[in-house]
Design an enzyme around this catalytic site. Structure first.
Site, PDB file in Angstrom:
ATOM      1  CB  SER A  27     -77.572  -5.871 -68.932  1.00 46.25           C
ATOM      2  OG  SER A  27     -76.580  -6.805 -69.273  1.00 46.25           O
TER       3      SER A  27
HETATM    4  N1  SAH Z   1     -76.897 -11.533 -70.428  1.00 47.38           N
HETATM    5  C1  SAH Z   1     -76.811 -11.596 -68.996  1.00 47.38           C
HETATM    6  C2  SAH Z   1     -75.761 -10.620 -68.488  1.00 47.38           C
HETATM    7  C3  SAH Z   1     -74.707 -11.354 -67.809  1.00 47.38           C
HETATM    8  S1  SAH Z   1     -73.232 -10.498 -67.396  1.00 47.38           S
HETATM    9  C4  SAH Z   1     -78.140 -11.404 -68.318  1.00 47.38           C
HETATM   10  O1  SAH Z   1     -79.129 -11.072 -69.002  1.00 47.38           O
HETATM   11  O2  SAH Z   1     -78.248 -11.630 -67.109  1.00 47.38           O
HETATM   12  C5  SAH Z   1     -72.084 -11.286 -68.473  1.00 47.38           C
HETATM   13  C6  SAH Z   1     -71.927 -12.765 -68.341  1.00 47.38           C
HETATM   14  O3  SAH Z   1     -70.925 -13.162 -69.278  1.00 47.38           O
HETATM   15  C7  SAH Z   1     -71.426 -13.243 -66.975  1.00 47.38           C
HETATM   16  O4  SAH Z   1     -72.318 -14.178 -66.451  1.00 47.38           O
HETATM   17  C8  SAH Z   1     -70.056 -13.872 -67.281  1.00 47.38           C
HETATM   18  O5  SAH Z   1     -69.776 -14.988 -66.488  1.00 47.38           O
HETATM   19  C9  SAH Z   1     -70.224 -14.252 -68.743  1.00 47.38           C
HETATM   20  N2  SAH Z   1     -68.981 -14.408 -69.508  1.00 47.38           N
HETATM   21  C10 SAH Z   1     -67.825 -13.701 -69.417  1.00 47.38           C
HETATM   22  N3  SAH Z   1     -66.918 -14.154 -70.298  1.00 47.38           N
HETATM   23  C11 SAH Z   1     -67.513 -15.180 -70.971  1.00 47.38           C
HETATM   24  C12 SAH Z   1     -67.084 -16.053 -72.007  1.00 47.38           C
HETATM   25  N4  SAH Z   1     -65.847 -16.008 -72.517  1.00 47.38           N
HETATM   26  N5  SAH Z   1     -67.945 -16.986 -72.459  1.00 47.38           N
HETATM   27  C13 SAH Z   1     -69.211 -17.086 -71.940  1.00 47.38           C
HETATM   28  N6  SAH Z   1     -69.658 -16.282 -70.960  1.00 47.38           N
HETATM   29  C14 SAH Z   1     -68.832 -15.335 -70.477  1.00 47.38           C
END
Ligand code: SAH
Length: 229
Positions: A80
């Site tokens: 993000s």
């Molecule tokens: N917090 C992260 C942002 C990642 S983007 C950072 O600081 O880098 C969102 C993430 O959520 C992705 O990696 C995606 O694979 C994950 N995601 C999507 N649906 C999900 C679910 N149901 N359970 C766990 N993770 C999920």
């Protein structure tokens, strides 16, 4: 002689010059993107100043790691935008005794920012490779109070519930009921709600006297919340 100078430069001078450069970029990021936009919580600002964001992106993205935007981390996912990470951290009112659940580990950056403020961070990632990469990265960087698990975050992390706060970093069409029930009394959850691939609303969910109160905060764009079949 010349060779030994070259080795000293390669092993010692160059890495420390790089670190200095990143530390300047990080300070600029905090001042211009985060403080200027109204983030004031000292613990959030201090953590954003410390976590080395350039170590959470792939080599080809390092030059952009302090830019004012999300960046690709592979598998169609993103780390993000720094301001959004700071916003989501500040809004849960993090405290040193807190146990926080994060859904969507991704690169592990948001978890790292939280972990410098709170006691324990539990983070779930639905993509196996990303979850392994994040776990290895966080181990290498010595983040000892972050626990990463591979799985569908829709169900939360029942064994470790309840949580003082929950941070969801993928956009869901609704607020998963298991997450609401795993939130402590007086707990706060921040979650992007809305259609995938469109603008969503960052929703603040508060639980007081067993009642749920939701407020719409700011428009955001997150990757979709996936479900495991
Ligand atoms: N917090 C992260 C942002 C990642 S983007 C950072 O600081 O880098 C969102 C993430 O959520 C992705 O990696 C995606 O694979 C994950 N995601 C999507 N649906 C999900 C679910 N149901 N359970 C766990 N993770 C999920």
């Amino acid at each position: 002689m010349r060779l030994s100078l070259l080795i000293v430069f390669a092993l010692w001078v160059y890495p420390s010059l790089q670190e200095e450069k990143f530390s300047r970029l990080r300070e600029k990021m905090v001042k211009e993107q985060i403080e200027r936009r109204g983030i004031v919580d000292p613990s959030t600002l201090s953590s954003m100043r410390k976590v080395q964001r350039h170590l959470f992106v792939s080599d080809n993205m390092v030059d952009y790691s302090y830019d004012d935007r999300p960046l690709p981390i592979g598998y169609g996912q993103t780390i993000s935008q720094p301001y959004i990470v700071a916003y989501m951290t500040e809004i849960i009112k993090p405290r040193p005794d807190y146990k926080v659940l994060e859904i969507g580990t991704g690169s592990g950056y948001q978890a790292a920012v939280l972990s410098r403020i709170v006691k324990e961070v539990y983070s779930i990632e639905i993509i196996d490779s990303l979850s392994n990469q994040a776990r290895n990265r966080l181990d290498k960087l010595n983040y000892k109070n972050i626990h990463v698990r591979f799985g569908d975050g829709y169900h939360g992390w029942k064994d470790k519930a309840p949580f003082d706060a929950i941070v969801v970093t993928a956009a869901s069409e609704h607020i998963p009921p298991p997450l609401i029930s795993q939130l402590k009394e007086n707990g706060r959850m921040i979650i992007p709600v809305g259609s995938p691939f469109m603008t969503q609303q960052l929703m603040l969910v508060e639980k007081t006297k067993g009642r749920i109160h939701t407020s719409s905060m700011i428009p955001v764009q997150f990757v979709p919340f996936k479900r495991r079949q």
